[in-house]
Design a protein around this motif. Structure first.
Motif, PDB file in Angstrom:
ATOM      1  N   UNK A  93      61.808  68.749  66.044  1.00 60.56           N
ATOM      2  CA  UNK A  93      60.936  68.213  64.977  1.00 60.56           C
ATOM      3  C   UNK A  93      60.296  66.798  65.376  1.00 60.56           C
ATOM      4  N   UNK A  94      60.541  66.300  66.602  1.00 58.24           N
ATOM      5  CA  UNK A  94      59.450  65.338  66.411  1.00 58.24           C
ATOM      6  C   UNK A  94      57.681  65.049  66.565  1.00 58.24           C
ATOM      7  N   UNK A  95      57.291  64.114  66.250  1.00 59.46           N
ATOM      8  CA  UNK A  95      56.224  64.643  66.955  1.00 59.46           C
ATOM      9  C   UNK A  95      55.749  63.921  68.475  1.00 59.46           C
ATOM     10  N   UNK A  96      54.979  65.540  69.265  1.00 60.10           N
ATOM     11  CA  UNK A  96      54.964  65.163  70.606  1.00 60.10           C
ATOM     12  C   UNK A  96      53.979  65.464  71.103  1.00 60.10           C
TER      13      UNK A  96
ATOM     14  N   UNK B 233      47.659  72.478  71.853  1.00 59.01           N
ATOM     15  CA  UNK B 233      47.862  73.882  71.594  1.00 59.01           C
ATOM     16  C   UNK B 233      49.113  74.701  72.333  1.00 59.01           C
ATOM     17  N   UNK B 234      49.252  74.282  73.802  1.00 55.82           N
ATOM     18  CA  UNK B 234      49.894  74.594  74.567  1.00 55.82           C
ATOM     19  C   UNK B 234      51.343  74.323  74.447  1.00 55.82           C
ATOM     20  N   UNK B 235      51.094  72.744  73.576  1.00 60.10           N
ATOM     21  CA  UNK B 235      52.663  72.573  72.991  1.00 60.10           C
ATOM     22  C   UNK B 235      53.105  73.196  71.942  1.00 60.10           C
ATOM     23  N   UNK B 236      52.619  73.581  71.437  1.00 63.23           N
ATOM     24  CA  UNK B 236      52.514  74.657  69.574  1.00 63.23           C
ATOM     25  C   UNK B 236      53.057  76.173  70.742  1.00 63.23           C
ATOM     26  N   UNK B 237      52.136  76.365  71.254  1.00 60.46           N
ATOM     27  CA  UNK B 237      52.854  77.680  71.621  1.00 60.46           C
ATOM     28  C   UNK B 237      53.801  78.435  72.800  1.00 60.46           C
ATOM     29  N   UNK B 238      54.435  77.108  73.371  1.00 61.27           N
ATOM     30  CA  UNK B 238      55.064  76.673  73.984  1.00 61.27           C
ATOM     31  C   UNK B 238      56.543  77.013  73.362  1.00 61.27           C
TER      32      UNK B 238
ATOM     33  N   UNK C 195      61.033  62.704  78.858  1.00 62.10           N
ATOM     34  CA  UNK C 195      61.853  63.486  79.230  1.00 62.10           C
ATOM     35  C   UNK C 195      61.415  63.927  77.637  1.00 62.10           C
ATOM     36  N   UNK C 196      61.291  64.035  77.074  1.00 61.86           N
ATOM     37  CA  UNK C 196      60.511  64.351  75.295  1.00 61.86           C
ATOM     38  C   UNK C 196      60.090  64.693  74.764  1.00 61.86           C
ATOM     39  N   UNK C 197      58.816  63.855  75.501  1.00 56.68           N
ATOM     40  CA  UNK C 197      57.630  63.991  74.315  1.00 56.68           C
ATOM     41  C   UNK C 197      57.056  63.350  73.573  1.00 56.68           C
ATOM     42  N   UNK C 198      58.276  63.037  73.077  1.00 53.57           N
ATOM     43  CA  UNK C 198      58.108  62.256  71.516  1.00 53.57           C
ATOM     44  C   UNK C 198      57.166  60.781  71.758  1.00 53.57           C
ATOM     45  N   UNK C 199      56.071  60.412  70.615  1.00 55.73           N
ATOM     46  CA  UNK C 199      54.890  60.233  70.266  1.00 55.73           C
ATOM     47  C   UNK C 199      56.115  59.294  69.586  1.00 55.73           C
ATOM     48  N   UNK C 200      56.031  57.763  70.386  1.00 53.41           N
ATOM     49  CA  UNK C 200      56.767  56.561  69.735  1.00 53.41           C
ATOM     50  C   UNK C 200      55.418  55.763  68.103  1.00 53.41           C
TER      51      UNK C 200
END
Length: 406
Positions: free
Chosen positions: A327-330, A306-311, A174-179
């Motif tokens: 603000x999470x690592x995603x 890079x796509x995530x950062x740009x998006x 749902x969020x892409x957060x890396x646990x």
């Protein structure tokens, strides 16, 4: 060299138009598209060696068996399992988790504890609730903060000799957060004898997996999110545990001997593979691994990050847009809403008219939505074939939806 146009040329579906617009496919968290090599692998099986496996002495059966076992060995290498027989073919992540939860029934007693996290997909919640109902065990949940970051001090306070299972995803769908899986497993090992189950459905498409280094007891994932056909998946389990637990399904293939008086089970991995498998899909899963290995995990991860950062940058330029887990690592996912627009699906329908495929709703994570007091989000999720130009199109589409709906 990472050649995005060459990569895109391997995906026939990306050349089509939707509602008169070039397709921009950003629903990879739900399922990825399939490259020609995977499609051809599936087609080749049904065109040339279609036969049941492990049961026939004729040539086609032998060829089909060998191709599927080659694919199993590819999976073993892909996740760095110690043995190929620790790799069990399933229909997907959901079946893998249900298999584990059922197989562990005899090892869980009343008042034992099972720990999951607030970030779980329903498929990593409901099977454990069902196990608790069968056994009288108690379910505990690792809380998260407003950024979707798990509060791991919960483990320090709640891990004990009563803890029998710790199960959580490596990446939130749902969020892409890396646990922080390694830290969680280390805490579990230090404070309990619990078995650790990792849902890798959203991590295997994005970065390299090493189950031995991770030291999980089980690892499950689906093929269709990593460029393979639907109806394919993998359950990895440590040998000593797989030998100890009971099968989930009974029937053909999983027996050593069968009589009306007694049945004995086959050796690993077949003990957990009752019935005719998805042979063509399992072979094509190996082709999907070949595709990813050819590109290289580092290249995939670098491009997608890079796509995530740009998006995130482009979308946050839109006034009134909120990204959940910002603000999470995603990895791989940006999940958002527009202020003043209460129904995410309205945004999704407008984007669809522009040829942009995103996912809207609760993403099978209703507890997360309840935490944020929302009904759902718009989720754009990325794969190796997505481009920065597509993100520009997404951002313009979101602006148009905002103008239309406000």
């Amino acid at each position: 060299m990472f050649d995005i146009q060459n990569i895109r040329s391997q995906f026939p579906i990306l050349t089509q138009t939707v509602n008169g617009k070039p397709l921009v496919y950003l629903d990879n968290g739900a399922t990825s598209q399939k490259p020609v090599s995977v499609i051809q692998s599936w087609e080749k099986y049904y065109s040339t060696i279609n036969a049941n496996v492990h049961r026939g002495i004729h040539t086609l059966s032998q060829l089909a068996t060998e191709e599927m076992e080659v694919s199993r060995r590819k999976v073993q290498k892909f996740i760095n399992a110690k043995h190929d027989f620790e790799v069990i073919f399933t229909k997907g992540t959901t079946e893998g988790i249900n298999l584990i939860a059922y197989a562990l029934t005899n090892l869980v007693k009343k008042d034992d504890e099972i720990i999951i996290s607030y970030l779980e997909h329903h498929s990593n919640i409901v099977p454990w609730q069902m196990l608790c109902e069968r056994t009288g065990a108690k379910l505990k949940v690792i809380p998260m903060d407003e950024n979707g970051i798990l509060q791991l001090d919960f483990l320090d306070k709640n891990l004990s000799e009563r803890t029998k299972i710790v199960s959580l995803n490596q990446v939130s769908n749902a969020l892409g957060v890396i646990n922080p899986i390694e830290e969680i497993i280390a805490k579990t090992r230090a404070n309990s004898n619990a078995m650790v189950v990792i849902d890798g459905a959203q991590s295997v498409p994005h970065f390299k997996i090493d189950v031995q280094k991770m030291d999980c007891d089980f690892f499950v994932f689906s093929g269709h999110k990593m460029y393979a056909p639907m109806g394919t998946g993998i359950l990895y389990g440590k040998e000593e545990i797989l030998r100890k637990i009971q099968p989930f399904h009974g029937g053909g293939e999983m027996i050593a001997t069968c009589s009306f008086e007694e049945t004995t089970y086959a050796d690993l991995p077949f003990k957990f593979e009752a019935g005719t498998p998805n042979v063509g899909g399992n072979i094509a899963l190996g082709a999907a691994i070949d595709f990813m290995e050819t590109l290289g995990h580092e290249h995939i991860q670098t491009h997608e990050n890079a796509l995530l950062d740009y998006a995130q940058k482009k979308l946050l330029e839109i006034e009134g847009l909120k990204i959940y887990g910002e603000k999470a690592n995603r990895t791989g996912v940006v999940s958002f809403n527009l202020e003043g627009i209460g129904i995410a699906s309205d945004v999704g329908m407008i984007l669809d008219k522009l040829g942009i495929a995103v996912r809207t709703g609760h993403h099978c994570t209703q507890p997360i939505m309840k935490f944020f007091n929302i009904a759902g989000t718009v989720r754009a999720s990325f794969a190796v074939y997505n481009t920065f130009e597509e993100i520009d199109i997404l951002a313009e589409g979101v602006k148009k939806a905002q103008r239309m709906l406000m």
